[in-house]
Design an enzyme around this catalytic site. Structure first.
Site, PDB file in Angstrom:
ATOM      1  N   LYS A  98      -0.785  25.228  28.510  1.00 43.85           N
ATOM      2  CA  LYS A  98      -1.325  25.454  29.851  1.00 43.85           C
ATOM      3  C   LYS A  98      -0.651  24.500  30.834  1.00 43.85           C
ATOM      4  CE  LYS A  98      -5.839  25.577  32.223  1.00 43.85           C
ATOM      5  NZ  LYS A  98      -7.302  25.450  32.011  1.00 43.85           N
ATOM      6  N   SER A 100     -10.000  28.838  33.764  1.00 43.86           N
ATOM      7  CA  SER A 100      -8.691  28.612  34.338  1.00 43.86           C
ATOM      8  C   SER A 100      -7.537  28.822  33.365  1.00 43.86           C
ATOM      9  CB  SER A 100      -8.615  27.202  34.929  1.00 43.86           C
ATOM     10  OG  SER A 100      -8.765  26.201  33.951  1.00 43.86           O
ATOM     11  N   SER A 149     -13.394  26.822  31.107  1.00 46.37           N
ATOM     12  CA  SER A 149     -12.038  27.326  31.288  1.00 46.37           C
ATOM     13  C   SER A 149     -11.305  27.722  30.016  1.00 46.37           C
ATOM     14  CB  SER A 149     -11.190  26.297  32.050  1.00 46.37           C
ATOM     15  OG  SER A 149     -11.655  26.171  33.367  1.00 46.37           O
TER      16      SER A 149
END
Length: 468
Positions: free
Chosen positions: A81, A156, A180
C-alpha cells in the site's frame, strides 16, 4: 457496469497465495513465471480498475530472476500500500500534495512484509492519506470495484482489495486505522484481518501519537492465506505480551458465545440486504453449535465525536505539518477538499481533543468489557451495501460526505481505538450481486479464535468467487 477479473489458465490459475507458494517451492512454477503472469494480469485489469499507484516491475522481475526469497510466501507476487515506505519507491499517500521522492529504506512494517517472501511488484492505490472509505480522487480516475465498476472498492486499502479480488495477485498488503483493511475487503469480497495492537510492527505514521490506531496486515481470498501471513509475521516478531497465535490451519473445537450487535451507533437501521445477510450468518453460527445473543453497542454516541475529533487531528497534522509528516516537497495547495475539510473541522473543535482522547480510552474499557461475558462480537462490517462511485467523493460537499461516511463506517473504528483484533468475511451478497462482509471481533490477542471460526464459516458457507 462492468465485471472485471483476470483469472485464467496461466501459472497463477485460481491459486491462493499458499497454493502458489507451494507450487513455487515444488519447482512447478518459478518466481519469475509467477511475477510475469501477475504483471500480465495487472495489465489486463488496470485500465478498468486504476488500482496501481506506483509500478516497480523492472526491479520485481530482477528479484524474481534471482530467486532469493524466504518465508511462507517465497516468490509470491504482491503489492504494498502506498502509505508504507518501500526502498526505492515514492510513498505518495494517495495525494498530489506529496512529492514523488523515493523512500531511502524499508520501514519496519515493510521488513515484516518482505520477510514473508512476497515479491513486491509496486504500490497499490489509496485515497488521500487514508482518511476516507472510498478510493476516489479529485485529480485522477477512481479505483473501481471489480465486481461492478460502477461501485466503490472501499478504502483506504482500495487498490489492494481491487487487485486481489480481480485475481491479479493472490494477496496484497493493507493497513487499517478505522477499518481500512476491513472496509475494502468487505466491499470486494475478501478476507481482511486487522491484528491486535502490538501484534505487528508499528506504522511509521503513528509514532508519538497518544493512541495508535493503525494495524498492518493483508487482504486475501482465503482464510488460510491470512492465517499463514499472521503466523509468518509472528515467526519474525513474537507478539510481546500478547498470547501467541501460531499457525491456525482449520476450525477450532470450542463452541463460542457470541454477542450480536445489529444496530449502528448512529441510531440508523441497517439496510435490508445487510440485515438479511447478518441474520443468515447468525443462522449458520447457531447451526454449528455457537450461541448468539443480541446486545447493544457497548459504547455510547459520544464515541462518534471522540473518534472523529482524533481522526480530524490526523488530517490537521498533514495540512499544517506536511513537510514533517510526509516529507520535503509537500505542497499544501494541492491537498484535496476532503482533507482540507477534515482539517478545518479539527480547528473548529480543537478544544475538545483532550476530552476526546480520554473518552476513547474509557470507551476501550467498555468495549473490552464485553469479552468478560462473550468470546466474540458479530456485526456487519459496514452499515449498508457498497455505494456507487461518487457517493463519498472527496470533492463533494464536505458536511454531506462526512455525514454519509459516519453512517457507512459505523462498526469498524472501535477495534482501532481499543486495539482489539477483528476480521471481515465475505459471507453475503446484496441485491446487485456485490459482496457484503460480516465482522467478528475478539479481545486483545484473540486472533486465533477469530481465525478458527473464520475457517469454520468458510467451510459452512463457501465464499463467492468473482470468476464464477
Amino acid at each position: 457496469m462492468k465485471h472485471v477479473h483476470a483469472f485464467g489458465d496461466d501459472c497463477l490459475g485460481d491459486l491462493d497465495a499458499v497454493g502458489l507458494a507451494r507450487s513455487i517451492a515444488s519447482g512447478d512454477v518459478s518466481p519469475l513465471e509467477a511475477a510475469t503472469a501477475a504483471l500480465d494480469r495487472i495489465d489486463r485489469v488496470e485500465p478498468q480498475l486504476a488500482a496501481v499507484a506506483v509500478d516497480d516491475r523492472d526491479l520485481a522481475l530482477k528479484r524474481a530472476a534471482a530467486d532469493e526469497f524466504t518465508g511462507a510466501f517465497a516468490g509470491v507476487p504482491s503489492l504494498i500500500k502506498n502509505n508504507t515506505d518501500f526502498a526505492g519507491l515514492p510513498t505518495l499517500h494517495g495525494s498530489a500534495a506529496v512529492a514523488p521522492t523515493p523512500a531511502r529504506e524499508h520501514e519496519a512494517v515493510t521488513r515484516e512484509l518482505v520477510g514473508t517472501g512476497l515479491n513486491i511488484l509496486g504500490a497499490s492505490t489509496m485515497p488521500a492519506f487514508g482518511l476516507t472509505a472510498t478510493t476516489e480522487f479529485v485529480d485522477r480516475p477512481p479505483t473501481r470495484n471489480p465486481w461492478d465498476t460502477d461501485f466503490s472498492c472501499g478504502a483506504s486499502s482500495g487498490g489492494a482489495a481491487a487487485l486481489v479480488a480481480a485475481g491479479a495477485v493472490p494477496i496484497a498488503h493493507a493497513n487499517d486505522g478505522g477499518g481500512s483493511i476491513r472496509i475494502p475487503a468487505a466491499s470486494c469480497g475478501l478476507v481482511g484481518l486487522k491484528p491486535s495492537r502490538g501484534r505487528v510492527a508499528q506504522a511509521k505514521q503513528m509514532r508519538g501519537l497518544p493512541i495508535d490506531l493503525i494495524s498492518n496486515g493483508v487482504v486475501t481470498r482465503s482464510v488460510r492465506d491470512t492465517a499463514h501471513y499472521l503466523a509468518d509475521v509472528e515467526r519474525q516478531r513474537p507478539g510481546g505480551s500478547l498470547p501467541p497465535v501460531g499457525l491456525v490451519d482449520g476450525p477450532g473445537q470450542e463452541r463460542s458465545r457470541i454477542a450480536l450487535i445489529n444496530a449502528p451507533l448512529t441510531g440508523r437501521l441497517l439496510d435490508a440486504d445487510t440485515d438479511r445477510e447478518l441474520s443468515a450468518t447468525v443462522e449458520v453460527l447457531e447451526s454449528l453449535g455457537h450461541r448468539v445473543e443480541t446486545i447493544p453497542m457497548p459504547v455510547d454516541r459520544s464515541y462518534i465525536d471522540q473518534f472523529t475529533d482524533y481522526w480530524a487531528l490526523l488530517a490537521f497534522g498533514v495540512d499544517r505539518m506536511g513537510r514533517r509528516s510526509v516529507g520535503k516537497g509537500f505542497d499544501r495547495s494541492r491537498l484535496d477538499p476532503f482533507t482540507k475539510g477534515l482539517s478545518s473541522s479539527f480547528l473548529r473543535h480543537f478544544y475538545r481533543l483532550p476530552g476526546s482522547i480520554l473518552g476513547l480510552r474509557r470507551a476501550t474499557a467498555r468495549f473490552r468489557s464485553v469479552f468478560d461475558h462473550y468470546d466474540l462480537i458479530l456485526s456487519p462490517t459496514l452499515a449498508h451495501a457498497v455505494p456507487e462511485i461518487g457517493y463519498l467523493a472527496p470533492d463533494g460537499d464536505f458536511d454531506e460526505v462526512f455525514a454519509r461516511l459516519i453512517d457507512y463506517v459505523a462498526f469498524t473504528p472501535a477495534n482501532n481505538s481499543s486495539g482489539t483484533p477483528a476480521i471481515t468475511l465475505p459471507l453475503g451478497r446484496d441485491e446487485n450481486g456485490l459482496p457484503l462482509g460480516m465482522h467478528l471481533s475478539a479481545d486483545l490477542g484473540g486472533e486465533r479464535r477469530l481465525l478458527e471460526l473464520a475457517f469454520e464459516l468458510e467451510g459452512a458457507r463457501p465464499f463467492a468467487r468473482i470468476q464464477d
